[in-house]
Write an enzyme that holds these catalytic residues in place. Structure first.
Site, PDB file in Angstrom:
ATOM      1  N   HIS A  81      -0.802   8.157  29.226  1.00 45.42           N
ATOM      2  CA  HIS A  81       0.810   8.510  28.787  1.00 45.42           C
ATOM      3  C   HIS A  81       0.433  10.060  28.294  1.00 45.42           C
ATOM      4  O   HIS A  81      -0.337  10.260  27.497  1.00 45.42           O
ATOM      5  CB  HIS A  81       1.391   7.340  27.847  1.00 45.42           C
ATOM      6  CG  HIS A  81       1.615   5.881  28.821  1.00 45.42           C
ATOM      7  ND1 HIS A  81       0.632   5.197  28.954  1.00 45.42           N
ATOM      8  CD2 HIS A  81       2.677   5.772  29.156  1.00 45.42           C
ATOM      9  CE1 HIS A  81       0.964   4.214  29.599  1.00 45.42           C
ATOM     10  NE2 HIS A  81       2.345   4.392  29.797  1.00 45.42           N
ATOM     11  N   HIS A 122      24.535  31.664  37.112  1.00 46.60           N
ATOM     12  CA  HIS A 122      25.717  31.441  36.727  1.00 46.60           C
ATOM     13  C   HIS A 122      25.924  31.615  35.391  1.00 46.60           C
ATOM     14  O   HIS A 122      24.918  31.841  34.314  1.00 46.60           O
ATOM     15  CB  HIS A 122      26.195  29.981  37.142  1.00 46.60           C
ATOM     16  CG  HIS A 122      25.247  28.837  36.696  1.00 46.60           C
ATOM     17  ND1 HIS A 122      25.406  28.397  35.357  1.00 46.60           N
ATOM     18  CD2 HIS A 122      24.392  28.385  37.037  1.00 46.60           C
ATOM     19  CE1 HIS A 122      24.407  27.746  35.322  1.00 46.60           C
ATOM     20  NE2 HIS A 122      23.526  27.451  36.269  1.00 46.60           N
TER      21      HIS A 122
END
Length: 912
Positions: A586, A444
């Site tokens: 993390h 698109h």
């Protein structure tokens, strides 16, 4: 007579020894071993110092286990020094004789002078690590195969054409690197290295592999990239421990089917070969890379010539500058826009006929989402309608500026999808030198731009675990154990390198070094259920055997904080010969430093900023035949001389400013002072300040016309232009106040350059304006949405053209006979000639579509791009006013507004 000739040489040698002794005395104990380590630079007399140490401090050398001799030296003197090593350093475990540490006057890396090793080195019975990289070895020294405990042997960047069969005697060898040599064949005895785990033979001239390679039962990594291999032995399927196999950039036409059954294989790189077929099991395997092979329907097509190949019967459209839209039918079409962008709409891409509109936007931070280490390579292209989804993907080709730095970087097309920016899979195509296209498929339309970013690698981590490698630096990897996540999540890594020279200059420490900077990010929950293992290469020049752990620091940065924290004491660092491994739960930024400094966090912040800074110079030049036209530009320091050489034929002005440092995408502005002001309204001008945004690969250039309220008939006006960081402040201070602020400690001022408007002759003085006596019908050039050109605008443009007006007229379509008539009718008045030509053309084209575009094109074809840019600025200002007006009345469609503040396409990892 001979004695007389030898005497000066003897005196010179004695003087050199005395100088060395003085240097020794001046440096105190710096030449003595530090614990069990000894490092000497041979370039500054290191061989002589080593010989003196062996003679005078023999007891101190008995405990040395790690010896590094870097640089260049007389080969005979080097051989003499090395011959003393086995007797003086019997406990030696690591010997580094790496060359390539110095450069010649042209900046070329000079290889070391080492061509062989003394036979006595075979007496180093405890030696486990030997680095002979970046030297001049043509054959392997005979002493090496007799080093029975040798575990790591580095021979990269030499001139080896073969390896001896005796190499098979190194039964303890686990790592062998012979990359960047001239090997044409391998010894059969290579298969006897049963302990070998890593083998790097890339960048050689190998055309075959012996079947005995399949006997390397412990081999985990095999790199054969950039050779001349046409086939592989079937015995490779017996490498049951193999995890990584790199074979890109060879001449392979097939691969053994047994590779698909290797139980531990996590990465198979077969890019850029001549593969006609691949075992079906490998075609869909996620760990296989097959780009750049002529595999027909099995893979995406290989790169085609730049530009969309039109199917037979498909319409081809070539848009001129006055057109900003075109019609696409279900039949499809191939389109080339006036700005050079190319599109291909395949048949069936749209179910009905659709009008496509395009627009080029000037880059600015709200339109250009950049990560911390990204660079912009193009303008911003908007394609409308935004919300239309195509039945088939549309091909898009964007022209971009080739990036100066390509190592460990890649070029991608970035687009806005929904509310976030993402990078499309991009293929580069070259039409001509320095003319590159970025090709991608889009589902698109939206906003598109081309950026250069650090190489990014991503994978989907399932609950069963995964392994993620960096394609930019093979030593960086992340291992996800089973159970690290309950749901599949996307993870990504980027690796950024820092030049060691810059780091040493920043720290003032010759031995300081850092690993590549690693950024890890992920989707989903912020943490993992089980620790994830991260591997980073040790800083250059540091090995696991020679490292001083007190100098090794693991740094961590958790955005949005700009600080770097030293977490060395909070993790367990596992060191190998070349790598450091640690576990985290993390993701964030990680950086490994090797330095004697203690407060490393603040230094890392400065180094990280230095990685992102560009050194630039600011210039302000005036056109020679029209001093009121001023060129302002911000240039990378390396491009200043070439740019001035090109510009000074038409411009003159002061020397460039002193070097200043700027970030990619940083705002700054130019303010004219001391009686000088900008002549006309511009969309990029606020209260007489011209706004800029710095992008290192774009021109960062603007030409403006200036004026003055002072009397130029009395004397010349000596003004100036000053450059300041940041956006134009809402309350612009008076000039005297601005001058005082420049001296403040936190001043945003960068540079001030003089501007001089020469004194006018009496005939050029005030009088009737340039349009005096003209009686013209109101103009209607342009439209409300794209912008009008008014009578006042045309009068201003007429004053800029000067003797170039006939060329502009011809490009506007006026006949040569009409030019001759205008010249005769106004033969004593050049200004009247220009005005009559311009207004007669405008009256004929008033109300017609594309008139303003024709004027811009004619100006560019006449090499008056400066005036063309001024027309564009006038139109842009008109568009802004029009859009502001309809936005205030609530009539603006959603697609008319550009995207809001850009979010980074590379979201920084969430803070732990």
């Amino acid at each position: 007579m001979a004695a007389v000739e030898e005497e000066p040489e003897r005196r010179a040698a004695a003087a050199e020894d005395a100088a060395d002794e003085d240097a020794d005395a001046g440096s105190g104990a710096s030449l003595l071993p530090a614990g069990n380590r000894l490092s000497l630079d041979l370039h500054s007399g290191g061989c002589r110092r080593l010989l003196r140490l062996c003679a005078r401090h023999a007891p101190l050398l008995l405990r040395v286990e790690f010896l590094q001799l870097s640089g260049h030296e007389d080969p005979r003197l080097l051989g003499a020094a090395l011959a003393q090593v086995p007797r003086s350093l019997p406990q030696l475990r690591s010997l580094v004789l790496k060359g390539g540490q110095h450069w010649d006057a042209l900046g070329t890396c000079r290889p070391g002078s080492l061509t062989t090793l003394p036979a006595s080195l075979s007496g180093l019975t405890r030696l486990a690590h030997l680095d002979l990289s970046f030297n001049s070895l043509e054959t392997l020294p005979a002493c090496i195969p007799r080093l029975g405990r040798l575990a790591a042997l580095l021979l990269s960047h030499n001139r080896l054409s073969e390896l001896p069969e005796a190499l098979g005697a190194l039964s303890a060898l686990t790592f062998l690197s012979v990359t960047h040599n001239c090997l044409r064949a391998l010894p059969l005895a290579l298969g006897a290295l049963s302990a070998l785990q890593r083998l790097d033979l890339s960048e050689n001239r190998l055309d075959t592999l012996p079947p005995e390679v399949g006997g390397l039962s412990s081999l985990q990594e095999l790199n054969l990239a950039s050779n001349r291999l046409q086939s592989l032995p079937a015995s490779l399927a017996g490498l049951r421990s193999l995890q990584i196999l790199v074979l890109h950039s060879n001449l392979l036409v097939s691969v053994p089917a047994g590779l698909a059954r290797l139980p531990l294989l996590a990465r198979l790189d077969l890019r850029d070969n001549q593969l006609q077929e691949v075992p079906p099991e490998l075609l869909d395997a996620p760990f296989v890379r097959l780009q750049g092979n002529p595999l027909g329907e099995a893979l995406p097509a290989p790169p085609s010539p730049p530009g969309p190949p039109a199917a037979p019967g498909m319409p081809r459209l070539l848009l001129t500058s006055e057109l900003d839209s075109f019609l696409v039918t279900p039949q499809g079409c191939s389109v080339t826009l006036a700005c050079g962008v190319r599109l291909q709409f395949p048949a069936g891409a749209t179910a009905t006929s659709v009008t496509i509109r395009y627009r080029l936007w000037l880059p600015e931070p709200r339109l250009v989402p950049l990560g911390p280490h990204d660079s912009l390579l193009s303008g911003v292209l908007e394609l409308q309608p935004h919300r239309l989804a195509f039945q088939q993907e549309v091909g898009l080709w964007l022209l971009f500026v080739p990036p100066r730095a390509r190592r460990c970087r890649e070029v991608v097309v970035r687009t806005l999808s929904g509310d976030s920016w993402s990078d499309l899979e991009t293929r580069l195509e070259e039409e001509a030198p320095k003319r590159l296209w970025a090709h991608c498929q889009v589902p698109h339309f939206s906003w598109f731009l081309v950026v250069s970013r650090p190489v990014s690698n991503a994978c989907l981590v399932p609950p069963e675990g995964a392994l993620l490698w960096s394609s930019g630096h093979s030593g960086v990897k992340v291992t996800f154990p089973p159970g690290a996540t309950e749901e599949p999540r996307q993870v990504r890594m980027q690796v950024v390198r820092m030049a060691g020279r810059e780091l040493r200059a920043l720290l003032g420490e010759p031995q300081a070094a850092v690993s590549p900077l690693l950024c890890l990010s992920q989707s989903g929950p912020p943490g993992f259920l089980r620790p994830v293992t991260v591997q980073l290469p040790l800083p250059p020049g540091v090995t696991g055997l020679s490292v001083d752990r007190a100098r090794l620091h693991l740094l961590y940065r958790a955005p949005p904080a700009a600080t770097w924290d030293d977490i060395t004491a909070q993790v367990a660092l596992e060191l190998t010969h070349l790598y450091a491994r640690f576990q985290v739960t993390h993701f964030s930024w990680y950086w490994l430093w090797y330095t004697t400094k203690t407060c490393v966090g603040g230094l890392a912040r400065k180094a990280w900023e230095r990685l992102r800074l560009h050194r630039v110079n600011l210039i302000a030049l005036q056109r020679r035949r029209d001093p009121e036209q001023v060129l302002l530009q911000c240039l990378p320091r390396s491009k200043v001389d070439a740019a001035l050489q090109r510009l000074l034929e038409r411009y003159r002005g002061p020397e460039p400013s002193d070097t200043v440092e700027m970030f990619e995408g940083e705002k700054f502005f130019a303010a004219f002072e001391r009686g000088i002001d900008v002549d006309a309204d511009r969309p990029d001008c606020v209260q007489g300040r011209v706004c800029f945004v710095f992008y290192s690969h774009l021109k960062n250039l603007k030409e403006v016309y200036v004026t003055t309220a002072l009397d130029r008939q009395a004397q010349a006006v000596k003004g100036q232009v000053s450059f300041y960081r940041g956006a134009v402040p809402e309350d612009v201070p008076p000039e005297a106040e601005a001058a005082r602020q420049r001296k403040a400690p936190d001043a945003q001022w960068m540079a001030t350059l003089p501007i001089k408007l020469p004194r006018l002759r009496r005939s050029e003085g005030p009088g009737p304006g340039p349009g005096a006596g003209l009686s013209l019908a109101p103009l209607n050039l342009g439209d409300a949405e794209t912008g009008f050109l008014t009578q006042s605008n045309l009068l201003s443009l007429a004053g800029r053209l000067g003797p170039d007006w006939p060329a502009v007229a011809l490009h506007l379509g006026l006949s040569y006979r009409e030019l001759q008539r205008i010249r005769h009718e106004f033969r004593d008045d050049l200004d009247a000639q220009i005005r009559h030509m311009l207004f007669s053309w405008a009256e004929r084209r008033a109300g017609q579509p594309g008139a303003v575009g024709s004027l811009v094109q004619a100006l560019e074809q006449s090499e008056r791009r400066d005036v063309a840019d001024e027309v564009r600025a006038i139109l842009e200002l008109g568009r802004h006013k029009y859009q502001d007006g309809i936005r205030r009345t609530g009539l603006a469609p959603r697609d008319l507004a550009p995207p809001g503040p850009a979010a980074s396409p590379s979201p920084e990892p969430a803070q732990a």
